[in-house]
Design an enzyme around this catalytic site. Structure first.
Site, PDB file in Angstrom:
ATOM      1  N   ASP A 319     128.244 137.681  11.932  1.00 59.36           N
ATOM      2  CA  ASP A 319     129.348 138.112  11.510  1.00 59.36           C
ATOM      3  C   ASP A 319     129.018 139.237  10.622  1.00 59.36           C
ATOM      4  O   ASP A 319     127.625 139.563  10.385  1.00 59.36           O
ATOM      5  CB  ASP A 319     130.228 137.104  10.595  1.00 59.36           C
ATOM      6  CG  ASP A 319     131.615 137.375  10.730  1.00 59.36           C
ATOM      7  OD1 ASP A 319     131.988 138.663  10.763  1.00 59.36           O
ATOM      8  OD2 ASP A 319     132.476 136.524  10.109  1.00 59.36           O
ATOM      9  N   CYS A 320     129.901 140.106  10.252  1.00 58.79           N
ATOM     10  CA  CYS A 320     129.576 141.445   9.516  1.00 58.79           C
ATOM     11  C   CYS A 320     128.803 141.352   8.181  1.00 58.79           C
ATOM     12  O   CYS A 320     129.445 140.902   7.309  1.00 58.79           O
ATOM     13  CB  CYS A 320     130.735 142.242   9.638  1.00 58.79           C
ATOM     14  SG  CYS A 320     131.108 142.964  11.255  1.00 58.79           S
TER      15      CYS A 320
END
Length: 608
Positions: A319-320
């Site tokens: 995920d970012c």
């Protein structure tokens, strides 16, 4: 500077740097269709990785062998750098398509030939249909529009959807994005959406239903012909036990989910296992949180289990900024280089963000990462790109090359969005069969509530630019000429009762009254959880005040993606009917009007 701002600043610098590497500069506002693809003749089509007669593994390995170490490292971020000497342009891995092609990822732009895309109901609404065929058809329709947008340079081919986390905590801001709290339903949704989205060679319910998918694109939707080809790539997220954003002192970036082995296997893992084993998803995203003390993107046991036991064939993305959180938020490692080594060796292939890009070289120099660790990650990445046909030359000449603007926002897709909204609406109360109303005897109608005249509030999170957005108020005007609107509250937070008098006065004058109450993204969204299950602010008082003033019992319509305690309305005889519409998106107002006037019979919820 926060990690999000650092990432945005880096993207800007990377854009300036690499946009000069090609004959025509790339701009953020004017997509360059068809000009930027690998294996472009006559100068860059003779490499072995361009030879479509070779097995894709051999092609991927050939490509890796031609790269320098710095070039390899530059591929470990979602904004992968171009390699001009090999004719390989930059590639943005991050595009979004949760319930339609969305603007959240930098890979998607609506500034070009295609200015909108079909916006289907938010996932929780679609899941409420309990219709597997519908889920498959929606995945297929979104895929057609995604490929069409890619063909005109407005999207990538790797989309980070679906969100199949279990909606266990009813206050979770992202629960709206999921199929709900039931592992079996979430698993079934994951399978159908991914199969439709990636273009599996099957049809929902045996046959594609006429009127929902344009026959012009049925051939393009056949997808996997045995060679492992993909129409577009789906990503099962967020792996795993993730259902907290920001709640009091807790944050998703540092939260440790303590989960028993049984709960992990019985509750949280089934949707991911099904998404991989049956759906054949080509991407898996590891989440921010830790599971039993270990960051998700560093849980080599879980990531490798997906490959060795579940047969996962694809790439794993963080995920970012989830790689950065291992060191910076969770303090799980002593140095950034240790964090990089940990996630790479665990099986994470690519970092949404810049941490691997900035720290991997140092990790190599300190002996914590070996080049073969990077080669393993690149093999997984390039294999997916090869399955998508990214190294097969001009996309206009490929299997899906004829898809374009005419295949986006089609009448078939808009009809499908309407059908999903119809089937997703749930009737919670209907005293004395108050609904449906007979439009022939309704002389006037009042629509009251801050969500009733704003079409954008019906979309929910991860939304693009809808084809034909209309508010609830606008849709009812089509049926009843004398329809009035007041908001009652100036916004969904409803911190003031200053608008109550006007709402009450309007209700007194109308034949029938519809009150639209509930939630919007100011109350629940990514990075924001709720602290209460009650209606926001003074909304409860608004409902009661209007119901007391109305000539007849009122209809209460609830928006939002999280549970609400409306027991006050359930017990109030002045509230005749309650309908839940969630976030029904562009066709929601029309579907609601059809339900209230009896053109469509909604699902009926009965207490157990």
């Amino acid at each position: 500077m926060s990690s999000q701002w650092r990432y945005l600043f880096f993207l800007f610098l990377e854009f300036l740097k690499f946009s000069t590497s090609f004959s025509k500069p790339i701009t953020l506002t004017t997509p360059n269709p068809h000009l930027r693809f690998p294996c472009k003749p006559p100068h860059h089509s003779s490499y072995p990785f361009c030879d479509v007669s070779l097995p894709i593994t051999a092609r991927a390995q050939s490509l890796i062998s031609l790269l320098t170490l710095p070039e390899k490292i530059q591929q470990l971020t979602n904004n992968a750098s171009g390699i001009p000497r090999l004719g390989i342009p930059a590639y943005e891995w991050w595009s979004e398509s949760l319930h339609g092609v969305a603007t959240n990822g930098p890979g998607v732009s609506f500034d070009g030939k295609i200015g909108s895309a079909t916006s289907f109901p938010q996932v929780l609404v679609t899941a409420a249909t309990f219709n597997r065929s519908l889920w498959f058809l929606i995945g297929s329709a979104i895929a057609v529009e995604a490929r069409a947008m890619y063909n005109v340079g407005q999207a990538g081919l790797t989309f980070w959807a679906p969100n199949i986390n279990i909606f266990r905590d009813p206050r979770w801001g992202r629960g709206q994005e999921t199929p709900g709290e039931d592992p079996m339903v979430a698993s079934a949704y994951a399978v159908e959406f991914v199969r439709g989205f990636q273009g599996e060679n099957r049809k929902a319910g045996g046959e594609i239903r006429d009127g929902f998918v344009d026959k012009r694109v049925l051939k393009a939707m056949k997808g996997d012909d045995g060679s492992g080809g993909l129409m577009v790539s789906a990503c099962c997220k967020h792996f795993t036990a993730y259902d907290l954003e920001k709640w009091h002192t807790f944050s998703r970036y540092s939260f440790n989910a303590v989960v028993s082995e049984q709960d992990l296997e019985d509750t949280y893992q089934p949707p991911f296992r099904s998404c991989i084993q049956e759906g054949k998803a080509s991407c898996l995203m590891c989440s921010y949180n830790a599971i039993n003390g270990v960051p998700a993107c560093a849980r080599g046991d879980l990531l490798q289990k997906a490959r060795t036991e579940w047969g996962f064939n694809g790439y794993i993305t963080s995920d970012c900024d989830a790689v950065a959180t291992v060191y910076e938020y969770q303090n799980y490692t002593k140095t950034p280089e240790d964090g990089v080594a940990l996630v790479l060796k665990a099986g994470t292939d690519i970092n949404c963000g810049t941490y691997l890009l900035r720290k991997t070289q140092s990790a190599i120099e300190k002996g914590k990462v070996q080049e073969e660790d990077i080669d393993r990650a690149l093999l997984n990445l390039f294999l997916v790109q090869l399955r998508l046909g990214l190294f097969d030359g001009d996309p206009r000449k490929g299997k899906f090359g004829k898809l374009g603007p005419d295949d986006v926002c089609t009448s078939e897709h808009k009809t499908l969005a309407l059908e999903a909204a119809r089937q997703g609406i749930v009737l919670l109360k209907n005293d004395k069969k108050f609904l449906p109303l007979d439009k022939n005897v309704v002389t006037s109608l009042a629509v009251i509530g801050p969500m009733a005249n704003n079409a954008s509030l019906l979309n929910g999170g991860y939304t693009g630019v809808p084809c034909y957005p209309k508010s609830i108020y606008e849709r009812f005007q089509v049926h009843i000429k004398k329809t009035s609107f007041v908001d009652g509250c100036f916004n969904v937070s409803c911190d003031s009762d200053d608008g109550f008098d006007e709402a009450v006065a309007t209700a007194k004058e109308a034949d029938f009254v519809i009150i639209v109450a509930g939630l919007d993204l100011s109350q629940e969204t990514e990075d924001q959880d709720r602290v209460s299950l009650l209606l926001p602010g003074k909304q409860m008082a608004l409902v009661s005040s209007v119901a007391a003033a109305s000539k007849k019992p009122v209809i209460l319509v609830l928006t939002g993606g999280g549970p609400l305690d409306v027991s006050f309305a359930e017990e109030d005889p002045r509230v005749a009917s309650i309908l839940w519409i969630g976030y029904p998106s562009e066709a929601g107002g029309k579907a609601l009007a059809e339900v209230i006037f009896g053109d469509y019979n909604p699902g009926w919820y009965q207490k157990q």
